[in-house]
Design an enzyme around this catalytic site. Structure first.
Site, PDB file in Angstrom:
ATOM      1  N   ARG A 227       0.847  -1.191   0.000  1.00  0.00           N
ATOM      2  CA  ARG A 227       0.000   0.000   0.000  1.00  0.00           C
ATOM      3  C   ARG A 227       0.887   1.247   0.000  1.00  0.00           C
ATOM      4  O   ARG A 227       1.949   1.269   0.642  1.00  0.00           O
ATOM      5  CB  ARG A 227      -0.902   0.036   1.244  1.00  0.00           C
ATOM      6  N   HIS A 275      -0.684   0.357  -9.687  1.00  0.00           N
ATOM      7  CA  HIS A 275      -1.444  -0.531  -8.783  1.00  0.00           C
ATOM      8  C   HIS A 275      -2.058  -1.714  -9.546  1.00  0.00           C
ATOM      9  O   HIS A 275      -3.276  -1.919  -9.532  1.00  0.00           O
ATOM     10  CB  HIS A 275      -2.542   0.253  -8.041  1.00  0.00           C
TER      11      HIS A 275
HETATM   12  N1  LIG Z   1      -0.484  -4.001  -5.077  1.00  0.00           N
HETATM   13  C1  LIG Z   1      -1.445  -4.873  -5.257  1.00  0.00           C
HETATM   14  O1  LIG Z   1      -1.935  -5.059  -6.368  1.00  0.00           O
HETATM   15  C2  LIG Z   1      -1.893  -5.723  -4.093  1.00  0.00           C
HETATM   16  C3  LIG Z   1      -2.666  -6.865  -4.358  1.00  0.00           C
HETATM   17  C4  LIG Z   1      -3.030  -7.685  -3.290  1.00  0.00           C
HETATM   18  C5  LIG Z   1      -2.667  -7.364  -1.994  1.00  0.00           C
HETATM   19  N2  LIG Z   1      -1.921  -6.242  -1.777  1.00  0.00           N
HETATM   20  C6  LIG Z   1      -1.524  -5.904  -0.400  1.00  0.00           C
HETATM   21  O2  LIG Z   1      -0.780  -6.983   0.145  1.00  0.00           O
HETATM   22  C7  LIG Z   1      -1.087  -7.090   1.536  1.00  0.00           C
HETATM   23  C8  LIG Z   1      -0.698  -8.447   2.067  1.00  0.00           C
HETATM   24  O3  LIG Z   1      -1.596  -9.439   1.611  1.00  0.00           O
HETATM   25  P1  LIG Z   1      -1.615 -10.918   2.236  1.00  0.00           P
HETATM   26  O4  LIG Z   1      -2.752 -11.630   1.651  1.00  0.00           O
HETATM   27  O5  LIG Z   1      -0.257 -11.520   2.144  1.00  0.00           O
HETATM   28  O6  LIG Z   1      -1.898 -10.541   3.774  1.00  0.00           O
HETATM   29  P2  LIG Z   1      -1.790 -11.479   5.062  1.00  0.00           P
HETATM   30  O7  LIG Z   1      -1.864 -12.910   4.671  1.00  0.00           O
HETATM   31  O8  LIG Z   1      -2.791 -10.965   6.027  1.00  0.00           O
HETATM   32  O9  LIG Z   1      -0.312 -11.213   5.610  1.00  0.00           O
HETATM   33  C9  LIG Z   1       0.042 -10.069   6.314  1.00  0.00           C
HETATM   34  C10 LIG Z   1       1.433 -10.257   6.897  1.00  0.00           C
HETATM   35  O10 LIG Z   1       1.861  -9.026   7.481  1.00  0.00           O
HETATM   36  C11 LIG Z   1       2.305  -9.284   8.818  1.00  0.00           C
HETATM   37  N3  LIG Z   1       2.041  -8.121   9.679  1.00  0.00           N
HETATM   38  C12 LIG Z   1       0.873  -7.485   9.899  1.00  0.00           C
HETATM   39  N4  LIG Z   1       1.027  -6.473  10.778  1.00  0.00           N
HETATM   40  C13 LIG Z   1       2.338  -6.479  11.124  1.00  0.00           C
HETATM   41  C14 LIG Z   1       3.122  -5.704  11.993  1.00  0.00           C
HETATM   42  N5  LIG Z   1       2.585  -4.695  12.718  1.00  0.00           N
HETATM   43  N6  LIG Z   1       4.432  -5.999  12.130  1.00  0.00           N
HETATM   44  C15 LIG Z   1       4.976  -7.030  11.439  1.00  0.00           C
HETATM   45  N7  LIG Z   1       4.297  -7.809  10.574  1.00  0.00           N
HETATM   46  C16 LIG Z   1       2.987  -7.536  10.424  1.00  0.00           C
HETATM   47  C17 LIG Z   1       1.503 -10.479   9.281  1.00  0.00           C
HETATM   48  O11 LIG Z   1       2.159 -11.086  10.368  1.00  0.00           O
HETATM   49  P3  LIG Z   1       1.631 -12.462  11.018  1.00  0.00           P
HETATM   50  O12 LIG Z   1       1.885 -13.527   9.973  1.00  0.00           O
HETATM   51  O13 LIG Z   1       2.478 -12.650  12.195  1.00  0.00           O
HETATM   52  O14 LIG Z   1       0.178 -12.279  11.292  1.00  0.00           O
HETATM   53  C18 LIG Z   1       1.476 -11.324   8.004  1.00  0.00           C
HETATM   54  O15 LIG Z   1       2.648 -12.072   7.904  1.00  0.00           O
HETATM   55  C19 LIG Z   1      -2.594  -6.779   1.558  1.00  0.00           C
HETATM   56  O16 LIG Z   1      -2.997  -6.348   2.836  1.00  0.00           O
HETATM   57  C20 LIG Z   1      -2.723  -5.687   0.520  1.00  0.00           C
HETATM   58  O17 LIG Z   1      -2.629  -4.418   1.116  1.00  0.00           O
HETATM   59  C21 LIG Z   1      -1.534  -5.424  -2.793  1.00  0.00           C
END
Ligand SMILES: NC(=O)c1ccc[n+]([C@@H]2O[C@H](COP(=O)([O-])OP(=O)(O)OC[C@H]3O[C@@H](n4cnc5c(N)ncnc54)[C@H](OP(=O)(O)O)[C@@H]3O)[C@@H](O)[C@H]2O)c1
Length: 312
Positions: A227, A275
């Site tokens: 993001r 994006h």
């Molecule tokens: N650019 C694009 O086109 C696009 C597309 C899709 C998604 N995204 C972004 O990618 C993000 C990640 O997606 P995902 O499905 O992989 O999410 P996810 O499965 O919820 O993974 C989030 C990760 O971030 C870690 N995390 C959260 N808060 C933290 C903190 N305060 N300190 C350290 N680590 C932290 C979590 O730790 P834990 O494992 O310990 O819980 C987890 O490992 C989405 O939220 C979205 O914003 C972008």
């Protein structure tokens, strides 16, 4: 079973048909203003408050991986969704592969010094450069969730040293895991390529700032796939201009669409996409949502539920 659907840009007719086919007995309709009729499930993106407020839904599905926009709307309008109603998000559903493509191609681009060769080309200079070695190209993935895991897996196949940073520790073979704010500095200190895949939460806003960038290896690279709010763009430009950072590739921005007067457009060592790193793949999303609804109906275990307090 009644399902209501709202997405401001998707091909709604396609989704209604695909969902009805995947969930036998379901009546799937597009939600329109004034529709207060009963619904069991809602599938949404940027939903109007009145679509969800006051409904006794069994679950809500966000039609994307990140739920920051829906959670921030909920903060302003808590009446939109009772805390007892589970909120789900799309887990991978084809986004993992897209993130792998993006990350691998960009890491290899930097590793093989194609950025430097492009610059030399513009000066009509024929000049082979010193190769980088993998041991000086440690990749640090911030956010070790569904997408971070996929990206780590694909980069591992290319033999790069890997580390990840998350809230809770991971035990992924061949990946050094760092957890919590107390281990962030150690994670950064050996990182040459920083890949951001964190969710947008109160704890992660502005996390990639001057203080963090200064802890990376000299000549580091930043790849922001998560993001725009995670990255302080002024600090990024200052780090590029000071030589601390060698390059950046950005998919997301503090304001989208990025305004024409943003200095990011003109910076020679910033590469950009609008994006598009990983978009929702309709067929995979319908498969996940229908499977999850059918499992919920039959009391089976499901994954993908958002922790609304944690923020992701
Ligand atoms: N650019 C694009 O086109 C696009 C597309 C899709 C998604 N995204 C972004 O990618 C993000 C990640 O997606 P995902 O499905 O992989 O999410 P996810 O499965 O919820 O993974 C989030 C990760 O971030 C870690 N995390 C959260 N808060 C933290 C903190 N305060 N300190 C350290 N680590 C932290 C979590 O730790 P834990 O494992 O310990 O819980 C987890 O490992 C989405 O939220 C979205 O914003 C972008």
């Amino acid at each position: 079973m009644e399902i209501i659907f709202y997405h401001p840009t998707f091909d709604t007719a396609w989704w209604l048909k695909a969902l009805a086919k995947a969930i036998p007995g379901a009546n799937v309709r597009e939600w329109k203003a004034g529709d207060n009729a009963h619904a069991d499930y809602a599938l949404v993106w940027h939903p109007p408050v009145e679509m969800l407020a006051g409904r006794k839904l069994k679950a809500v599905f966000a039609l994307g991986a990140g739920v920051d926009s829906i959670l921030s709307k909920l903060k302003a309008h808590p009446e939109m969704l009772d805390t007892s109603i589970p909120l789900f998000r799309l887990e991978d559903t084809g986004m993992g592969l897209q993130m792998q493509e993006y990350a691998v191609s960009q890491v290899l681009h930097w590793f093989r010094r194609f950025d430097d060769y492009q610059a030399l080309k513009s000066q009509a200079k024929w000049q082979p450069l010193q190769e980088y070695t993998r041991d000086e190209f440690t990749i640090g993935i911030m956010g070790a969730g569904v997408l971070g895991a996929k990206v780590a897996e694909s980069l591992q196949a290319w033999g790069f040293p890997l580390r990840c940073w998350s809230r809770t520790r991971k035990s992924w073979p061949g990946v050094e895991s760092f957890a919590g704010t107390e281990e962030l500095s150690a994670f950064l200190s050996q990182t040459r390529v920083l890949i951001n895949l964190l969710p947008n939460t109160a704890e992660t806003v502005g996390i990639i700032n001057a203080g963090l960038l200064n802890q990376l290896q000299d000549g580091a690279y930043v790849l922001n796939l998560a993001r725009g709010v995670h990255l302080n763009e002024d600090d990024l430009l200052a780090s590029l201009n000071s030589g601390k950072l060698k390059g950046a590739m950005l998919d997301v921005y503090s304001r989208e669409p990025l305004p024409e007067d943003s200095p990011l457009w003109k910076h020679s060592r910033v590469a950009m996409t609008p994006h598009i790193a990983a978009v929702t793949r309709p067929a995979e999303a319908v498969d996940y949502i229908s499977r999850t609804i059918l499992n919920l109906e039959s009391g089976k275990a499901v994954t993908g539920q958002v922790d609304r307090v944690r923020g992701y």
